[in-house]
Motif scaffolding. Structure first.
Motif, PDB file in Angstrom:
ATOM      1  N   LEU A 137       0.830  -1.198   0.000  1.00 36.78           N
ATOM      2  CA  LEU A 137       0.000   0.000   0.000  1.00 36.78           C
ATOM      3  C   LEU A 137       0.864   1.247   0.000  1.00 36.78           C
ATOM      4  CD1 LEU A 137      -2.861  -0.712   2.551  1.00 36.78           C
ATOM      5  CD2 LEU A 137      -3.050  -0.501   0.090  1.00 36.78           C
ATOM      6  N   ASP A 138       0.381   2.250  -0.718  1.00 39.95           N
ATOM      7  CA  ASP A 138       1.045   3.553  -0.718  1.00 39.95           C
ATOM      8  C   ASP A 138       0.548   4.309   0.522  1.00 39.95           C
ATOM      9  OD1 ASP A 138       2.333   5.892  -1.296  1.00 39.95           O
ATOM     10  OD2 ASP A 138       1.025   6.440  -2.979  1.00 39.95           O
ATOM     11  N   VAL A 139       1.443   4.567   1.462  1.00 38.19           N
ATOM     12  CA  VAL A 139       1.077   5.176   2.736  1.00 38.19           C
ATOM     13  C   VAL A 139       0.522   6.579   2.522  1.00 38.19           C
ATOM     14  CG1 VAL A 139       1.946   5.927   4.993  1.00 38.19           C
ATOM     15  CG2 VAL A 139       2.763   3.799   4.000  1.00 38.19           C
ATOM     16  N   ASP A 140       1.129   7.346   1.614  1.00 33.48           N
ATOM     17  CA  ASP A 140       0.647   8.709   1.373  1.00 33.48           C
ATOM     18  C   ASP A 140      -0.772   8.689   0.819  1.00 33.48           C
ATOM     19  OD1 ASP A 140       3.023   9.826   2.288  1.00 33.48           O
ATOM     20  OD2 ASP A 140       3.947   9.771   0.292  1.00 33.48           O
ATOM     21  N   SER A 141      -1.042   7.778  -0.102  1.00 37.37           N
ATOM     22  CA  SER A 141      -2.395   7.674  -0.665  1.00 37.37           C
ATOM     23  C   SER A 141      -3.378   7.258   0.414  1.00 37.37           C
ATOM     24  CB  SER A 141      -2.425   6.644  -1.806  1.00 37.37           C
ATOM     25  OG  SER A 141      -1.571   7.046  -2.835  1.00 37.37           O
ATOM     26  N   LEU A 142      -2.972   6.315   1.251  1.00 38.15           N
ATOM     27  CA  LEU A 142      -3.840   5.861   2.334  1.00 38.15           C
ATOM     28  C   LEU A 142      -4.150   7.010   3.293  1.00 38.15           C
ATOM     29  CD1 LEU A 142      -5.298   3.457   3.602  1.00 38.15           C
ATOM     30  CD2 LEU A 142      -3.211   2.973   4.875  1.00 38.15           C
ATOM     31  N   ASN A 143      -3.138   7.809   3.614  1.00 33.95           N
ATOM     32  CA  ASN A 143      -3.354   8.965   4.485  1.00 33.95           C
ATOM     33  C   ASN A 143      -4.300   9.971   3.848  1.00 33.95           C
ATOM     34  OD1 ASN A 143      -1.809   8.104   6.638  1.00 33.95           O
ATOM     35  ND2 ASN A 143       0.073   9.033   5.872  1.00 33.95           N
ATOM     36  N   THR A 144      -4.168  10.185   2.544  1.00 34.83           N
ATOM     37  CA  THR A 144      -5.064  11.107   1.836  1.00 34.83           C
ATOM     38  C   THR A 144      -6.498  10.603   1.903  1.00 34.83           C
ATOM     39  OG1 THR A 144      -3.256  11.680   0.335  1.00 34.83           O
ATOM     40  CG2 THR A 144      -5.484  12.245  -0.379  1.00 34.83           C
ATOM     41  N   VAL A 145      -6.661   9.299   1.683  1.00 40.75           N
ATOM     42  CA  VAL A 145      -8.002   8.710   1.757  1.00 40.75           C
ATOM     43  C   VAL A 145      -8.557   8.848   3.169  1.00 40.75           C
ATOM     44  CG1 VAL A 145      -9.277   6.538   1.633  1.00 40.75           C
ATOM     45  CG2 VAL A 145      -7.661   7.139  -0.175  1.00 40.75           C
ATOM     46  N   LEU A 146      -7.723   8.550   4.174  1.00 42.15           N
ATOM     47  CA  LEU A 146      -8.187   8.634   5.558  1.00 42.15           C
ATOM     48  C   LEU A 146      -8.534  10.068   5.955  1.00 42.15           C
ATOM     49  CD1 LEU A 146      -5.814   6.118   7.358  1.00 42.15           C
ATOM     50  CD2 LEU A 146      -8.242   5.838   6.858  1.00 42.15           C
ATOM     51  N   GLN A 147      -7.813  11.047   5.414  1.00 43.68           N
ATOM     52  CA  GLN A 147      -8.121  12.442   5.716  1.00 43.68           C
ATOM     53  C   GLN A 147      -9.446  12.850   5.075  1.00 43.68           C
ATOM     54  OE1 GLN A 147      -4.680  14.600   4.403  1.00 43.68           O
ATOM     55  NE2 GLN A 147      -3.499  14.149   6.253  1.00 43.68           N
ATOM     56  N   GLY A 148      -9.751  12.318   3.921  1.00 39.63           N
ATOM     57  CA  GLY A 148     -10.995  12.651   3.235  1.00 39.63           C
ATOM     58  C   GLY A 148     -12.188  11.865   3.755  1.00 39.63           C
ATOM     59  N   LEU A 149     -11.942  10.843   4.537  1.00 42.02           N
ATOM     60  CA  LEU A 149     -13.008   9.978   5.032  1.00 42.02           C
ATOM     61  C   LEU A 149     -14.055  10.722   5.867  1.00 42.02           C
ATOM     62  CD1 LEU A 149     -13.925   7.048   4.909  1.00 42.02           C
ATOM     63  CD2 LEU A 149     -12.599   6.620   6.976  1.00 42.02           C
ATOM     64  N   PRO A 150     -13.691  11.614   6.813  1.00 45.14           N
ATOM     65  CA  PRO A 150     -14.735  12.318   7.575  1.00 45.14           C
ATOM     66  C   PRO A 150     -15.662  13.154   6.679  1.00 45.14           C
ATOM     67  CG  PRO A 150     -12.629  12.551   8.688  1.00 45.14           C
ATOM     68  CD  PRO A 150     -12.353  11.893   7.370  1.00 45.14           C
ATOM     69  N   THR A 151     -15.101  13.823   5.676  1.00 44.17           N
ATOM     70  CA  THR A 151     -15.917  14.614   4.755  1.00 44.17           C
ATOM     71  C   THR A 151     -16.852  13.706   3.979  1.00 44.17           C
ATOM     72  OG1 THR A 151     -14.056  16.145   4.546  1.00 44.17           O
ATOM     73  CG2 THR A 151     -15.816  16.337   2.914  1.00 44.17           C
ATOM     74  N   LEU A 152     -16.335  12.590   3.529  1.00 43.85           N
ATOM     75  CA  LEU A 152     -17.148  11.627   2.783  1.00 43.85           C
ATOM     76  C   LEU A 152     -18.299  11.114   3.648  1.00 43.85           C
ATOM     77  CD1 LEU A 152     -17.568   9.860   0.242  1.00 43.85           C
ATOM     78  CD2 LEU A 152     -16.077   8.176   1.332  1.00 43.85           C
ATOM     79  N   MET A 153     -18.001  10.811   4.921  1.00 46.69           N
ATOM     80  CA  MET A 153     -19.037  10.314   5.822  1.00 46.69           C
ATOM     81  C   MET A 153     -20.096  11.386   6.075  1.00 46.69           C
ATOM     82  SD  MET A 153     -18.405   7.213   6.257  1.00 46.69           S
ATOM     83  CE  MET A 153     -19.628   6.839   7.468  1.00 46.69           C
ATOM     84  N   ASP A 154     -19.683  12.652   6.176  1.00 49.79           N
ATOM     85  CA  ASP A 154     -20.649  13.743   6.347  1.00 49.79           C
ATOM     86  C   ASP A 154     -21.563  13.826   5.123  1.00 49.79           C
ATOM     87  OD1 ASP A 154     -19.733  14.470   8.841  1.00 49.79           O
ATOM     88  OD2 ASP A 154     -18.425  16.080   8.093  1.00 49.79           O
ATOM     89  N   ASN A 155     -20.967  13.722   3.928  1.00 46.46           N
ATOM     90  CA  ASN A 155     -21.759  13.781   2.687  1.00 46.46           C
ATOM     91  C   ASN A 155     -22.726  12.605   2.619  1.00 46.46           C
ATOM     92  OD1 ASN A 155     -20.520  16.128   1.877  1.00 46.46           O
ATOM     93  ND2 ASN A 155     -18.973  15.087   0.634  1.00 46.46           N
ATOM     94  N   VAL A 156     -22.281  11.413   3.023  1.00 40.85           N
ATOM     95  CA  VAL A 156     -23.155  10.234   3.014  1.00 40.85           C
ATOM     96  C   VAL A 156     -24.319  10.462   3.980  1.00 40.85           C
ATOM     97  CG1 VAL A 156     -23.289   7.799   3.675  1.00 40.85           C
ATOM     98  CG2 VAL A 156     -21.399   8.591   2.237  1.00 40.85           C
ATOM     99  N   ASN A 157     -24.034  11.009   5.161  1.00 41.83           N
ATOM    100  CA  ASN A 157     -25.091  11.288   6.127  1.00 41.83           C
ATOM    101  C   ASN A 157     -26.084  12.300   5.575  1.00 41.83           C
ATOM    102  OD1 ASN A 157     -24.214   9.520   8.089  1.00 41.83           O
ATOM    103  ND2 ASN A 157     -22.930  11.038   9.122  1.00 41.83           N
ATOM    104  N   LYS A 158     -25.598  13.336   4.888  1.00 41.08           N
ATOM    105  CA  LYS A 158     -26.493  14.335   4.286  1.00 41.08           C
ATOM    106  C   LYS A 158     -27.362  13.687   3.213  1.00 41.08           C
ATOM    107  CE  LYS A 158     -23.519  18.323   5.138  1.00 41.08           C
ATOM    108  NZ  LYS A 158     -22.618  19.305   4.531  1.00 41.08           N
ATOM    109  N   LEU A 159     -26.745  12.831   2.394  1.00 44.22           N
ATOM    110  CA  LEU A 159     -27.522  12.143   1.353  1.00 44.22           C
ATOM    111  C   LEU A 159     -28.583  11.250   1.985  1.00 44.22           C
ATOM    112  CD1 LEU A 159     -24.833  11.147  -1.306  1.00 44.22           C
ATOM    113  CD2 LEU A 159     -26.716  12.747  -1.591  1.00 44.22           C
TER     114      LEU A 159
END
Length: 179
Positions: A137-159
């Motif tokens: 796994l690319d650690v930097d990519s994983l960190n980017t995904v993990l950083q975007g995860l809270p925003t994604l979860m907020d959007n899913v909750n709004k949807l």
């Protein structure tokens, strides 16, 4: 013989008195008088005043030392009390951590006890493959995904809220037309 001894003692006494008289002559006039006694009295008073001053200084120093000893003792007791308090807190935290570890070990053991030995063996066989995949796994990519995860979860909750709102609206409309 007694007479000779008494005479010798009288001579010694007389010479001693004469010697004392000679040393007690403060004025230097060769005889002991009131002026000599007054000078001796003044000297003795001066010595007593000096001794009194020294005694007061000694007493002051002793009080100061006693006060300093009490202060140091109190400070040491406070430090020891704080140290004991910190040690007691650390002990309680260690005991809490040990209890939590024991609970986790019990949970893990009970989970392992419920597993089928064949399933456990299969999971253990898959572990090296999973480890290799994790290494790739690319650690930097994983960190980017993990950083975007809270925003994604907020959007899913709004949807999800919007879908619920739409569903409720359609349910309300169908209830109106259904009657």
């Amino acid at each position: 013989m007694d007479e000779k001894l008494n005479r010798k003692m009288d001579e010694q006494l007389a010479s001693r008195v004469a010697e004392l008289d000679a040393h007690n002559d403060e004025t230097g006039d060769g005889k002991l008088d009131a002026a000599d006694l007054k000078a001796q009295l003044n000297r003795i008073e001066a010595q007593l005043e000096l001794q009194d001053e020294q005694n007061r200084s000694i007493m002051k120093n002793q009080r100061l030392r006693m006060l300093l000893t009490i202060i140091i003792t109190v400070v040491l007791l406070v430090v020891l009390g704080l140290f004991w308090n910190h040690m007691d807190q650390a002990y309680k935290e260690v005991m809490t951590a040990c209890t939590q570890v024991n609970e986790l070990a019990d949970t893990l053991q009970s989970s392992l006890d419920t597993l089928d030995p064949d399933e456990l063996n299969n999971m253990m066989q898959d572990l090296p493959a999973i480890t290799e995949q994790l290494k790739q796994l690319d650690v930097d990519s994983l960190n980017t995904v993990l950083q975007g995860l809270p925003t994604l979860m907020d959007n899913v909750n709004k949807l999800q809220q919007q879908v619920e709102t739409i569903t409720n609206t359609f349910s309300g409309i169908s209830a109106l037309f259904g009657k």
